[in-house]
Design a protein around this motif. Sequence first.
Motif, PDB file in Angstrom:
ATOM      1  N   THR A 166      46.293  51.513  45.481  1.00  0.00           N
ATOM      2  CA  THR A 166      46.265  51.295  44.037  1.00  0.00           C
ATOM      3  C   THR A 166      45.524  50.010  43.681  1.00  0.00           C
ATOM      4  O   THR A 166      45.275  49.751  42.501  1.00  0.00           O
ATOM      5  N   ILE A 167      45.175  49.211  44.682  1.00  0.00           N
ATOM      6  CA  ILE A 167      44.560  47.906  44.412  1.00  0.00           C
ATOM      7  C   ILE A 167      43.270  48.014  43.598  1.00  0.00           C
ATOM      8  O   ILE A 167      43.099  47.275  42.624  1.00  0.00           O
ATOM      9  N   PRO A 168      42.295  48.899  43.936  1.00  0.00           N
ATOM     10  CA  PRO A 168      41.086  48.969  43.111  1.00  0.00           C
ATOM     11  C   PRO A 168      41.379  49.238  41.636  1.00  0.00           C
ATOM     12  O   PRO A 168      40.760  48.622  40.755  1.00  0.00           O
ATOM     13  N   ALA A 169      42.329  50.119  41.352  1.00  0.00           N
ATOM     14  CA  ALA A 169      42.686  50.407  39.959  1.00  0.00           C
ATOM     15  C   ALA A 169      43.348  49.186  39.309  1.00  0.00           C
ATOM     16  O   ALA A 169      43.143  48.915  38.115  1.00  0.00           O
ATOM     17  N   GLU A 170      44.123  48.425  40.098  1.00  0.00           N
ATOM     18  CA  GLU A 170      44.757  47.222  39.562  1.00  0.00           C
ATOM     19  C   GLU A 170      43.709  46.142  39.273  1.00  0.00           C
ATOM     20  O   GLU A 170      43.774  45.465  38.250  1.00  0.00           O
ATOM     21  N   VAL A 171      42.751  45.987  40.176  1.00  0.00           N
ATOM     22  CA  VAL A 171      41.684  44.997  39.975  1.00  0.00           C
ATOM     23  C   VAL A 171      40.902  45.320  38.698  1.00  0.00           C
ATOM     24  O   VAL A 171      40.488  44.421  37.961  1.00  0.00           O
ATOM     25  N   LYS A 172      40.708  46.596  38.431  1.00  0.00           N
ATOM     26  CA  LYS A 172      39.997  47.010  37.215  1.00  0.00           C
ATOM     27  C   LYS A 172      40.646  46.434  35.962  1.00  0.00           C
ATOM     28  O   LYS A 172      39.958  46.077  34.992  1.00  0.00           O
ATOM     29  N   LYS A 173      41.979  46.314  35.966  1.00  0.00           N
ATOM     30  CA  LYS A 173      42.710  45.817  34.798  1.00  0.00           C
ATOM     31  C   LYS A 173      42.401  44.351  34.504  1.00  0.00           C
ATOM     32  O   LYS A 173      42.627  43.882  33.389  1.00  0.00           O
ATOM     33  N   VAL A 217      34.195  41.021  38.247  1.00  0.00           N
ATOM     34  CA  VAL A 217      32.973  41.544  38.876  1.00  0.00           C
ATOM     35  C   VAL A 217      32.352  40.528  39.830  1.00  0.00           C
ATOM     36  O   VAL A 217      32.047  40.842  40.993  1.00  0.00           O
ATOM     37  N   GLN A 218      32.160  39.297  39.385  1.00  0.00           N
ATOM     38  CA  GLN A 218      31.503  38.303  40.238  1.00  0.00           C
ATOM     39  C   GLN A 218      32.337  37.973  41.481  1.00  0.00           C
ATOM     40  O   GLN A 218      31.792  37.911  42.589  1.00  0.00           O
ATOM     41  N   PRO A 219      33.659  37.770  41.358  1.00  0.00           N
ATOM     42  CA  PRO A 219      34.453  37.564  42.577  1.00  0.00           C
ATOM     43  C   PRO A 219      34.393  38.747  43.535  1.00  0.00           C
ATOM     44  O   PRO A 219      34.428  38.554  44.758  1.00  0.00           O
ATOM     45  N   LEU A 220      34.304  39.957  43.012  1.00  0.00           N
ATOM     46  CA  LEU A 220      34.187  41.139  43.876  1.00  0.00           C
ATOM     47  C   LEU A 220      32.878  41.108  44.654  1.00  0.00           C
ATOM     48  O   LEU A 220      32.837  41.423  45.844  1.00  0.00           O
ATOM     49  N   ILE A 221      31.800  40.733  43.985  1.00  0.00           N
ATOM     50  CA  ILE A 221      30.497  40.644  44.652  1.00  0.00           C
ATOM     51  C   ILE A 221      30.523  39.539  45.710  1.00  0.00           C
ATOM     52  O   ILE A 221      30.069  39.722  46.845  1.00  0.00           O
ATOM     53  N   GLU A 222      31.093  38.389  45.351  1.00  0.00           N
ATOM     54  CA  GLU A 222      31.157  37.267  46.297  1.00  0.00           C
ATOM     55  C   GLU A 222      32.053  37.575  47.490  1.00  0.00           C
ATOM     56  O   GLU A 222      31.835  37.049  48.590  1.00  0.00           O
ATOM     57  N   ALA A 223      33.046  38.431  47.291  1.00  0.00           N
ATOM     58  CA  ALA A 223      33.958  38.783  48.386  1.00  0.00           C
ATOM     59  C   ALA A 223      33.256  39.560  49.487  1.00  0.00           C
ATOM     60  O   ALA A 223      33.759  39.634  50.610  1.00  0.00           O
ATOM     61  N   MET A 224      32.097  40.135  49.193  1.00  0.00           N
ATOM     62  CA  MET A 224      31.354  40.893  50.201  1.00  0.00           C
ATOM     63  C   MET A 224      30.483  40.000  51.078  1.00  0.00           C
ATOM     64  O   MET A 224      29.896  40.464  52.051  1.00  0.00           O
ATOM     65  N   GLU A 225      30.400  38.716  50.755  1.00  0.00           N
ATOM     66  CA  GLU A 225      29.580  37.793  51.540  1.00  0.00           C
ATOM     67  C   GLU A 225      30.132  37.642  52.952  1.00  0.00           C
ATOM     68  O   GLU A 225      31.346  37.683  53.165  1.00  0.00           O
ATOM     69  N   GLU A 226      29.228  37.421  53.887  1.00  0.00           N
ATOM     70  CA  GLU A 226      29.637  37.267  55.289  1.00  0.00           C
ATOM     71  C   GLU A 226      30.522  36.044  55.474  1.00  0.00           C
ATOM     72  O   GLU A 226      31.456  36.052  56.282  1.00  0.00           O
ATOM     73  N   ASN A 227      30.223  34.963  54.741  1.00  0.00           N
ATOM     74  CA  ASN A 227      30.965  33.721  54.924  1.00  0.00           C
ATOM     75  C   ASN A 227      31.656  33.290  53.636  1.00  0.00           C
ATOM     76  O   ASN A 227      31.569  32.131  53.223  1.00  0.00           O
ATOM     77  N   ALA A 267      36.252  46.026  47.761  1.00  0.00           N
ATOM     78  CA  ALA A 267      35.414  45.461  46.695  1.00  0.00           C
ATOM     79  C   ALA A 267      34.515  46.532  46.091  1.00  0.00           C
ATOM     80  O   ALA A 267      34.377  46.623  44.866  1.00  0.00           O
ATOM     81  N   VAL A 268      33.916  47.350  46.952  1.00  0.00           N
ATOM     82  CA  VAL A 268      33.059  48.432  46.460  1.00  0.00           C
ATOM     83  C   VAL A 268      33.873  49.416  45.616  1.00  0.00           C
ATOM     84  O   VAL A 268      33.465  49.811  44.519  1.00  0.00           O
ATOM     85  N   LYS A 269      35.048  49.803  46.116  1.00  0.00           N
ATOM     86  CA  LYS A 269      35.893  50.745  45.363  1.00  0.00           C
ATOM     87  C   LYS A 269      36.314  50.161  44.022  1.00  0.00           C
ATOM     88  O   LYS A 269      36.377  50.882  43.015  1.00  0.00           O
ATOM     89  N   SER A 270      36.592  48.867  43.996  1.00  0.00           N
ATOM     90  CA  SER A 270      36.992  48.214  42.749  1.00  0.00           C
ATOM     91  C   SER A 270      35.841  48.181  41.754  1.00  0.00           C
ATOM     92  O   SER A 270      36.030  48.409  40.549  1.00  0.00           O
ATOM     93  N   LEU A 271      34.637  47.892  42.246  1.00  0.00           N
ATOM     94  CA  LEU A 271      33.452  47.882  41.373  1.00  0.00           C
ATOM     95  C   LEU A 271      33.187  49.279  40.808  1.00  0.00           C
ATOM     96  O   LEU A 271      32.823  49.427  39.642  1.00  0.00           O
ATOM     97  N   VAL A 272      33.395  50.289  41.632  1.00  0.00           N
ATOM     98  CA  VAL A 272      33.220  51.667  41.171  1.00  0.00           C
ATOM     99  C   VAL A 272      34.261  51.996  40.105  1.00  0.00           C
ATOM    100  O   VAL A 272      33.957  52.675  39.116  1.00  0.00           O
ATOM    101  N   GLU A 273      35.485  51.494  40.286  1.00  0.00           N
ATOM    102  CA  GLU A 273      36.535  51.717  39.293  1.00  0.00           C
ATOM    103  C   GLU A 273      36.146  51.102  37.945  1.00  0.00           C
ATOM    104  O   GLU A 273      36.359  51.704  36.896  1.00  0.00           O
ATOM    105  N   ILE A 274      35.570  49.902  37.992  1.00  0.00           N
ATOM    106  CA  ILE A 274      35.156  49.240  36.735  1.00  0.00           C
ATOM    107  C   ILE A 274      34.002  50.015  36.101  1.00  0.00           C
ATOM    108  O   ILE A 274      33.932  50.165  34.884  1.00  0.00           O
TER     109      ILE A 274
END
Length: 373
Positions: free
Chosen positions: A149-156, A162-172, A201-208
């Motif tokens: 349920t986390i991606p749907a919760e992040v959407k709220k 959006v920006q933290p989701l993108i940054e969360a995909m960084e290697e470091n 992160a990808v699933k959450s971005l798709v939810e948004i």
Amino acid sequence: MSFLKRLFSGKKPSAETRKMEQTSALDSQLSSSVQLPIEEKEKESETVAIAAPPDIEQMRYMGDEEGLTQALHYQDSQVREAASDALVDLLAGLLKFDLRGRLFNYDEQQARIRKLVELQKPQAVVPLLIFYAYYCEQTYSSWGDICHTIPAEVKKIGLSAVQPLIEAMEENNAEIQSFIDERKHNRIFPNSLQRNIRDCAVKSLVEIGVPTIESLGAALKNDDPYVREGAAKAMGQIGDAGAITPLVLALGDKYESVRPVVSAALDELGWQPDKDEEKAYYWIANSQWNQCVALGAPAVEPLISVLINDYGKVNWEVAEVLGKIGDARALDVGEVLGRGREHRAGAAVAPGELQLGEGRAAAPAPDVGAGAA
């Protein structure tokens, strides 16, 4: 006539006068009984107004979740904002603490997740992703249900996520790396954890959904290949036609791992290459080398642009295709191929050793025309 006047005058009041006086007395009693609580409430509100503001830092230090929750309703907006930030930090820490599934029960974790989401703070995003990453592979249903349920919760949380989701995909990513370092003795597998975080992160971005397309298009130019790969995945799954142009431009990505993901995203959007240059980049992304040879000269510059792979080594499959095309721009490539026995496959190339044509730089990504839309 008042009671005192009648007393001193010696006159008896009439029945009508007595009735009026009784009604007046009753009204007076009701008025005083209603007014008293109102006055008390006014005094009470004045006491709250002049009271010293809550010590948010002290509450943060003491882990006073109840006090911080109450401070969210304080009249000063700066105090409310500070309490909100402190509460996010506290809840996030509790959510991430140990993460062995034994210290907290299901209801406690659900309550924390709900409260984090209700605060609508972007700094809640990464803790939620870490929680997901830890438990998404659990086989027992209770934790599995809460994680998915986390991606749907992040959407709220809204667009601020959006920006933290993108940054969360960084290697470091600093916050994720700190979590890994703190628990390096707790049988954490960093690669698996980070892969799960990127997946969430990808699933959450798709939810948004569609509102993320502009930010994801910019993320396709990020220096981190994991971010570019994740952005391409999300854009393909969102399914909005506005993603086609930035994805076509990303077909010429310098990383071999990113190009197929971009191509797959375009496939999901139903895009087909129209121009020869677009076809070349698309076929390169899918390692369809025979198609590139058949295309001939228009494929040369796209091939040259990916000749040196992301590790600074020669991509010998590309070099061979260039040799088969036999274009004059690939003559120096042929010279390197002629020395192939001296180079093991994938050997690093010294700076300036490989000249692309007459000092030619790597070709740019395809110029998107009407056919890309």
